[in-house]
Design an enzyme around this catalytic site. Structure first.
Site, PDB file in Angstrom:
ATOM      1  N   SER A 186       3.774  -6.561   3.849  1.00 17.61           N
ATOM      2  CA  SER A 186       2.525  -5.920   4.242  1.00 17.61           C
ATOM      3  C   SER A 186       1.350  -6.542   3.482  1.00 17.61           C
ATOM      4  O   SER A 186       1.211  -7.756   3.471  1.00 17.61           O
ATOM      5  CB  SER A 186       2.625  -4.412   4.033  1.00 17.61           C
ATOM      6  OG  SER A 186       1.567  -3.754   4.716  1.00 17.61           O
ATOM      7  N   GLN A 187       0.488  -5.734   2.818  1.00 16.65           N
ATOM      8  CA  GLN A 187      -0.677  -6.323   2.157  1.00 16.65           C
ATOM      9  C   GLN A 187      -0.276  -7.266   1.017  1.00 16.65           C
ATOM     10  O   GLN A 187      -1.046  -8.144   0.639  1.00 16.65           O
ATOM     11  CB  GLN A 187      -1.629  -5.247   1.639  1.00 16.65           C
ATOM     12  CG  GLN A 187      -1.141  -4.447   0.457  1.00 16.65           C
ATOM     13  CD  GLN A 187      -2.179  -3.427  -0.010  1.00 16.65           C
ATOM     14  OE1 GLN A 187      -3.116  -3.061   0.707  1.00 16.65           O
ATOM     15  NE2 GLN A 187      -2.024  -2.939  -1.232  1.00 16.65           N
TER      16      GLN A 187
ATOM     17  N   HIS B 204       6.121  -1.132  11.744  1.00 12.24           N
ATOM     18  CA  HIS B 204       5.774  -1.851  10.523  1.00 12.24           C
ATOM     19  C   HIS B 204       6.953  -1.918   9.531  1.00 12.24           C
ATOM     20  O   HIS B 204       7.480  -0.891   9.109  1.00 12.24           O
ATOM     21  CB  HIS B 204       4.579  -1.166   9.866  1.00 12.24           C
ATOM     22  CG  HIS B 204       3.912  -1.974   8.805  1.00 12.24           C
ATOM     23  ND1 HIS B 204       3.335  -3.212   9.048  1.00 12.24           N
ATOM     24  CD2 HIS B 204       3.714  -1.739   7.482  1.00 12.24           C
ATOM     25  CE1 HIS B 204       2.806  -3.676   7.935  1.00 12.24           C
ATOM     26  NE2 HIS B 204       3.034  -2.804   6.967  1.00 12.24           N
TER      27      HIS B 204
ATOM     28  N   MET C  18       0.847  -1.181   0.000  1.00 12.86           N
ATOM     29  CA  MET C  18       0.000   0.000   0.000  1.00 12.86           C
ATOM     30  C   MET C  18       0.887   1.238   0.000  1.00 12.86           C
ATOM     31  O   MET C  18       1.676   1.452   0.916  1.00 12.86           O
ATOM     32  CB  MET C  18      -0.916   0.008   1.227  1.00 12.86           C
ATOM     33  CG  MET C  18      -1.869   1.180   1.294  1.00 12.86           C
ATOM     34  SD  MET C  18      -3.025   1.047   2.677  1.00 12.86           S
ATOM     35  CE  MET C  18      -1.921   1.248   4.073  1.00 12.86           C
TER      36      MET C  18
ATOM     37  N   ASP D 137       4.020  -2.573  15.847  1.00 17.35           N
ATOM     38  CA  ASP D 137       3.412  -2.148  14.595  1.00 17.35           C
ATOM     39  C   ASP D 137       2.289  -1.147  14.861  1.00 17.35           C
ATOM     40  O   ASP D 137       1.340  -1.441  15.589  1.00 17.35           O
ATOM     41  CB  ASP D 137       2.858  -3.360  13.849  1.00 17.35           C
ATOM     42  CG  ASP D 137       2.673  -3.107  12.375  1.00 17.35           C
ATOM     43  OD1 ASP D 137       2.185  -2.022  12.017  1.00 17.35           O
ATOM     44  OD2 ASP D 137       3.009  -3.998  11.574  1.00 17.35           O
TER      45      ASP D 137
END
Length: 270
Positions: free
Chosen positions: A75-76, A251, A1, A195
């Site tokens: 991540s995503q 993160h 993202m 995170d």
């Protein structure tokens, strides 16, 4: 993202780093679209299922990956890459290890950098998002809506989530998903203990809020998904294929030497 496959200040740096550690290694850093700009935009607005289909086709047509490869998601990209393994892994070269850093495997229910989980404003805004997240047009036009997981209304989530509920086999069990995921050597999940982007953080280890509330978090082994083994994770766990790693930072913040010692040497040099 908000990132791309190849920019020299993010994933491009990581690609160069791994290439220096493993001379001669081939890395395909997937670009979703025809340019770096499209790749970034698609991380927000390209339907998640179309992204997975696109990635499956790109990997399948790459001759250098036909004899097998390791897969790393950030991540995503973690849950999208897992979807690739589950949906088209049988059509690709053998996938040895799936490594995810800061992934949202059970979805998210919260806002980035919104402070304490119980902050009143955070809860109000996420309820607003929850009101629209499962509308069909939102699922198809906003990527993050496809892994929005409302623990207060599991029935609606399972019925209308067009991506995360599907790849987690929370409706009818897709046997291909189970077979393909169980075929890999290891499923490595990295959680970032501080995170501030992902809520709950335990989703990075496949945990999530207990159904019906948004305070108590269940670890993977206490979830219905694991107990009923709808995705094969319980069987993989017993076979020693699930690996849970953590880092103390925010993160995607990790030390390069840690990555060399804990991930690269055990899982990428094979």
């Amino acid at each position: 993202m908000g990132d791309t496959c190849c920019t020299p200040f993010s994933l491009g740096v990581f690609k160069d780093f791994v290439e220096k550690q493993i001379p001669g290694v081939y890395i395909n850093s997937l670009m979703i679209g025809n340019s770096v700009v499209e790749d970034m935009e698609n991380g927000f607005f390209m339907y998640a299922n179309s992204q997975v289909d696109y990635a499956c086709a790109k990997v399948a047509e790459d001759p250098k990956l036909r004899n097998g490869f390791n897969a790393i998601g950030f991540s995503q990209g973690s849950q999208f890459l897992r979807a690739l393994v589950q949906r088209c892994g049988h059509k690709l070269g053998p996938i040895r290890n799936l490594i995810t850093l800061g992934g949202q495997h059970q979805g998210v229910y919260g806002l980035p950098h919104c402070g304490a989980y119980q902050h009143a404003t955070c809860d109000y805004v996420r309820r607003l998002l929850n009101y629209a997240a499962y509308y069909g047009w939102v699922q198809k036009s906003l990527v993050q809506a496809t892994y929005w997981h409302d623990p207060l209304d599991e029935v609606t989530y399972k019925r209308y989530s067009e991506f995360i509920a599907d790849i987690n086999n929370e409706r009818e069990v897709n046997v291909t998903y189970v077979t393909n995921l169980k075929s890999i050597d290891h499923f490595v999940m990295v959680k970032f203990d501080n995170d501030s982007m992902v809520q709950p953080r335990e989703t990075e280890w496949f945990g999530f809020y207990a159904p019906g509330q948004a305070t108590k978090v269940l670890g993977l082994r206490d979830t219905e998904l694991y107990i009923k083994d709808r995705l094969g994770l319980k069987a993989m766990d017993k076979a020693g294929k699930l690996v849970f790693l953590s880092q103390p930072g925010d993160h995607l913040r990790f030390d390069r030497q840690w990555f060399i010692d804990v991930i690269l040497k055990p899982y990428l040099l094979n």
